[in-house]
Motif scaffolding. Structure first.
Motif, PDB file in Angstrom:
ATOM      1  N   THR A  74      -0.419   5.079  11.930  1.00 17.49           N
ATOM      2  CA  THR A  74       0.115   5.816  10.796  1.00 17.49           C
ATOM      3  C   THR A  74       1.420   5.205  10.299  1.00 17.49           C
ATOM      4  O   THR A  74       2.298   4.987  11.275  1.00 17.49           O
ATOM      5  CB  THR A  74       0.195   7.377  10.810  1.00 17.49           C
ATOM      6  OG1 THR A  74      -1.227   7.872  11.192  1.00 17.49           O
ATOM      7  CG2 THR A  74       0.588   8.039   9.398  1.00 17.49           C
ATOM      8  N   LEU A  87       2.370   2.096  -3.463  1.00 15.73           N
ATOM      9  CA  LEU A  87       1.019   2.578  -4.500  1.00 15.73           C
ATOM     10  C   LEU A  87       0.945   3.993  -4.223  1.00 15.73           C
ATOM     11  O   LEU A  87       0.459   4.556  -5.005  1.00 15.73           O
ATOM     12  CB  LEU A  87       0.020   1.603  -4.329  1.00 15.73           C
ATOM     13  CG  LEU A  87       0.240   0.275  -4.821  1.00 15.73           C
ATOM     14  CD1 LEU A  87      -1.114  -0.756  -4.663  1.00 15.73           C
ATOM     15  CD2 LEU A  87       0.520   0.230  -6.239  1.00 15.73           C
ATOM     16  N   LYS A  88       0.932   4.489  -2.935  1.00 20.30           N
ATOM     17  CA  LYS A  88       0.521   5.829  -2.365  1.00 20.30           C
ATOM     18  C   LYS A  88       1.566   6.917  -2.729  1.00 20.30           C
ATOM     19  O   LYS A  88       2.648   6.807  -2.590  1.00 20.30           O
ATOM     20  CB  LYS A  88       0.148   5.876  -0.813  1.00 20.30           C
ATOM     21  CG  LYS A  88      -1.092   4.888  -0.597  1.00 20.30           C
ATOM     22  CD  LYS A  88      -1.535   5.040   0.882  1.00 20.30           C
ATOM     23  CE  LYS A  88      -2.046   6.470   1.232  1.00 20.30           C
ATOM     24  NZ  LYS A  88      -3.357   6.573   0.452  1.00 20.30           N
ATOM     25  N   ALA A  89       1.267   8.040  -3.283  1.00 15.15           N
ATOM     26  CA  ALA A  89       2.161   8.926  -3.966  1.00 15.15           C
ATOM     27  C   ALA A  89       2.746   9.735  -2.558  1.00 15.15           C
ATOM     28  O   ALA A  89       3.864  10.013  -2.583  1.00 15.15           O
ATOM     29  CB  ALA A  89       1.298  10.148  -4.538  1.00 15.15           C
ATOM     30  N   ASP A  90       1.861   9.883  -1.274  1.00 18.54           N
ATOM     31  CA  ASP A  90       2.462  10.451  -0.181  1.00 18.54           C
ATOM     32  C   ASP A  90       3.401   9.577   0.766  1.00 18.54           C
ATOM     33  O   ASP A  90       3.737   9.820   1.811  1.00 18.54           O
ATOM     34  CB  ASP A  90       1.495  11.255   0.700  1.00 18.54           C
ATOM     35  CG  ASP A  90       0.513  10.171   0.756  1.00 18.54           C
ATOM     36  OD1 ASP A  90       0.504   9.081   0.492  1.00 18.54           O
ATOM     37  OD2 ASP A  90      -0.538  10.763   1.949  1.00 18.54           O
ATOM     38  N   LYS A  91       3.620   8.347   0.067  1.00 19.73           N
ATOM     39  CA  LYS A  91       4.033   7.260   1.093  1.00 19.73           C
ATOM     40  C   LYS A  91       3.630   7.083   2.410  1.00 19.73           C
ATOM     41  O   LYS A  91       4.383   6.700   3.178  1.00 19.73           O
ATOM     42  CB  LYS A  91       5.648   7.621   0.982  1.00 19.73           C
ATOM     43  CG  LYS A  91       6.198   7.820  -0.418  1.00 19.73           C
ATOM     44  CD  LYS A  91       6.136   6.528  -1.306  1.00 19.73           C
ATOM     45  CE  LYS A  91       6.867   6.512  -2.676  1.00 19.73           C
ATOM     46  NZ  LYS A  91       6.609   5.101  -3.605  1.00 19.73           N
ATOM     47  N   SER A 100       0.808  -1.133  -0.100  1.00 12.51           N
ATOM     48  CA  SER A 100      -0.199  -0.076   0.138  1.00 12.51           C
ATOM     49  C   SER A 100       0.910   1.334  -0.026  1.00 12.51           C
ATOM     50  O   SER A 100       0.644   2.279  -0.846  1.00 12.51           O
ATOM     51  CB  SER A 100      -0.816  -0.227   1.176  1.00 12.51           C
ATOM     52  OG  SER A 100      -1.714  -1.193   1.260  1.00 12.51           O
ATOM     53  N   ILE A 101       2.107   1.260   0.779  1.00  9.26           N
ATOM     54  CA  ILE A 101       2.781   2.493   0.795  1.00  9.26           C
ATOM     55  C   ILE A 101       3.489   2.772  -0.561  1.00  9.26           C
ATOM     56  O   ILE A 101       3.435   3.709  -1.114  1.00  9.26           O
ATOM     57  CB  ILE A 101       3.914   2.093   1.740  1.00  9.26           C
ATOM     58  CG1 ILE A 101       3.353   2.222   3.349  1.00  9.26           C
ATOM     59  CG2 ILE A 101       5.078   3.220   1.593  1.00  9.26           C
ATOM     60  CD1 ILE A 101       4.342   1.860   4.464  1.00  9.26           C
ATOM     61  N   MET A 116       0.381   5.549   4.909  1.00  8.40           N
ATOM     62  CA  MET A 116      -0.942   4.706   5.141  1.00  8.40           C
ATOM     63  C   MET A 116      -1.444   4.716   6.533  1.00  8.40           C
ATOM     64  O   MET A 116      -0.579   4.716   7.389  1.00  8.40           O
ATOM     65  CB  MET A 116      -0.278   3.314   4.812  1.00  8.40           C
ATOM     66  CG  MET A 116      -1.467   2.110   4.714  1.00  8.40           C
ATOM     67  SD  MET A 116      -1.198   0.813   4.437  1.00  8.40           S
ATOM     68  CE  MET A 116      -2.936  -0.220   4.640  1.00  8.40           C
TER      69      MET A 116
END
Length: 479
Positions: A80, A62-66, A59-60, A68
């Motif tokens: 978090t 895949l996320k732009a802001d790194k 998930s991390i 989750m």
């Protein structure tokens, strides 16, 4: 001496506990104790990205802001995961109070500077009342009662009028005016104190009566309850009055026995009956109002009285302008002199307030307060005390240390359990039925450089305990 030892005890115990939790592995970092701010997430761990669960790692990436957020415990803030520079920082929970350094800034910027402004304005008004002769007349009228309660004070002494205005301001919920009047009273009492380093009997009696917090209009509490959507925000007003009144009587009796005051004095009996009659009369009036009427009355009475005091002072000064001329000054110059004295007083008390609030900050962030609070709640629950009562105890336990901290617990309890729950109402009564004992001692005794507070602190804490027990009984009776 008692205050000094208590301050050292909570300071050293908090530091030792913080260091112990770090080296025992119960804390990942202690930086938050120094630099963290209230409400910030707490860093509990740091791992390489290949050490976190697979679903978190995927998930991390895949996320732009790194980042989750994972719901681990629905009763606490979310956990978090934040990826940065090949490691994942894990945050969980929020900080209960500002750290040491933010507390220093808060004490100066958000507490002392506004307090200095209040002191400047109201001390300016007090100087006008002094020159115009109003305080002298008030002292003459109230001397028969006050010389019985404060036997060491000379008849018609100016401190009588200052104490009266402090009590009246507290009674009406005028906190911004109560402190300047109270500090002026302490300074006046210090002038007749034979031992300048040690609290006099009169100062201790005044402090204990002040800290008992007798309040008629709990404006701020009503405001918090209205914001929390209480069905009747003012329904705790009568329990607050009863609790604070019993606390005030307890303070008077305990200190009076210690100081061997004559309780059989006719003037004391008359004054007490008059006070009780005034409270009952106002309660009867408020009780017959509907919800909107109660809200209107409680939100405007204190403000109107404060404006009336200001208007009376200025009009009286204008009428008595000749007295100012005889004193080789003007009304405006007199106000400026009084305001300047208020600023000086604020500067004097700053170190005392700073030292106390920093110690309380360490105490809360160390985790010691939470452990003590949980153990007390556990003991009470095993004694068969209702859980709704034990859920409100954190407000009562923190109130002597920090008004802002206990207010946070109050708001949290109303948000968690509901403003109309037993817990929400009891928390409200705890908040309004006593003062922040350690803050009050630091401010008032610090303003006159008293080093030995004698038995003031133990009695004030006993009164706090009496208010807590009374609040529980009163809340159980009403709700």
């Amino acid at each position: 001496m008692v205050l000094s030892r208590f301050w050292l005890a909570i300071f050293i115990a908090s530091i030792v506990f913080v260091v112990f939790t770090l080296f025992s592995g119960n804390s990942y970092t202690i930086d938050f104790v120094l630099n963290g701010q209230k409400g910030d997430p707490i860093l509990v761990s740091e791992k390489y990205i290949d050490e976190v669960p697979v679903f978190v790692r995927d998930s991390i990436q895949l996320k732009a802001d790194k980042a989750m957020i994972v719901n681990r415990d629905l009763t606490n803030p979310d956990t978090t995961y934040v990826y940065s520079n090949k490691t994942v920082k894990i945050f969980s929970g929020i900080q209960k109070a500002d750290g040491l350094l933010p507390t220093c800034k808060y004490t100066l910027v958000d507490l002392v500077l506004p307090l200095i402004a209040y002191l400047a304005f109201f001390c300016g008004l007090m100087e006008l009342l002094i020159i115009s002769g109003a305080t002298e007349k008030l002292a003459v009228v109230l001397s028969p009662v006050f010389v019985k309660v404060f036997p060491s004070i000379p008849k018609n002494h100016p401190s009588i009028s200052y104490m009266t205005m402090n009590f009246a301001a507290n009674f009406l919920g005028l906190d911004s005016a109560a402190t300047p009047f109270g500090l002026k009273a302490m300074q006046s009492l210090q002038e007749i104190n034979p031992d300048k380093d040690q609290a006099s009997d009169a100062q201790i009696m005044f402090m204990c009566l002040h800290a008992s917090g007798l309040t008629l209009i709990a404006t701020s509490i009503i405001g918090y309850r209205a914001a929390a959507n209480a069905s009747n925000p003012a329904d705790v007003m009568l329990p607050c009055i009863i609790t604070s009144f019993i606390g005030t009587i307890a303070a008077f009796l305990i200190v009076g026995i210690k100081q061997k005051i004559n309780f059989k004095s006719a003037s004391l009996v008359v004054a007490l009956i008059t006070l009780i009659a005034a409270i009952i009369g106002l309660l009867l009036y408020v009780n017959h109002l509907d919800l909107i009427g109660k809200n209107y009355f409680t939100s405007n009475l204190s403000a109107l009285i404060l404006i009336a005091i200001i208007a009376y002072t200025l009009i009286l000064s204008m009428v008595k302008e000749k007295k100012f001329a005889d004193a080789n000054t003007t009304v405006y110059e007199t106000f400026v002199v009084g305001a300047n004295n208020g600023v000086k007083t604020g500067v004097i008390i700053f170190p005392y307030v700073l030292g106390m609030l920093v110690a309380i900050s360490l105490f809360r962030n160390s985790g010691l307060f939470e452990i003590i609070s949980n153990w007390i709640a556990f003991i009470f629950s095993n004694m068969g005390v209702n859980k709704q009562i034990t859920d409100a105890l954190p407000v009562a336990l923190l109130r002597p240390f920090s008004s802002a901290g206990s207010r946070g617990f109050l708001i949290d309890s109303m948000n968690t359990f509901g403003a109309d729950s037993m817990t929400g109402r009891l928390s409200s009564i705890f908040q309004c039925s006593a003062e922040s004992t350690f803050y009050v001692i630091a401010v008032y005794f610090g303003s006159v450089n008293i080093k030995n507070t004698r038995y003031a602190l133990p009695i004030m804490l006993w009164v706090d305990l009496i208010c807590v027990v009374t609040a529980i009984f009163v809340a159980s009776w009403f709700f």
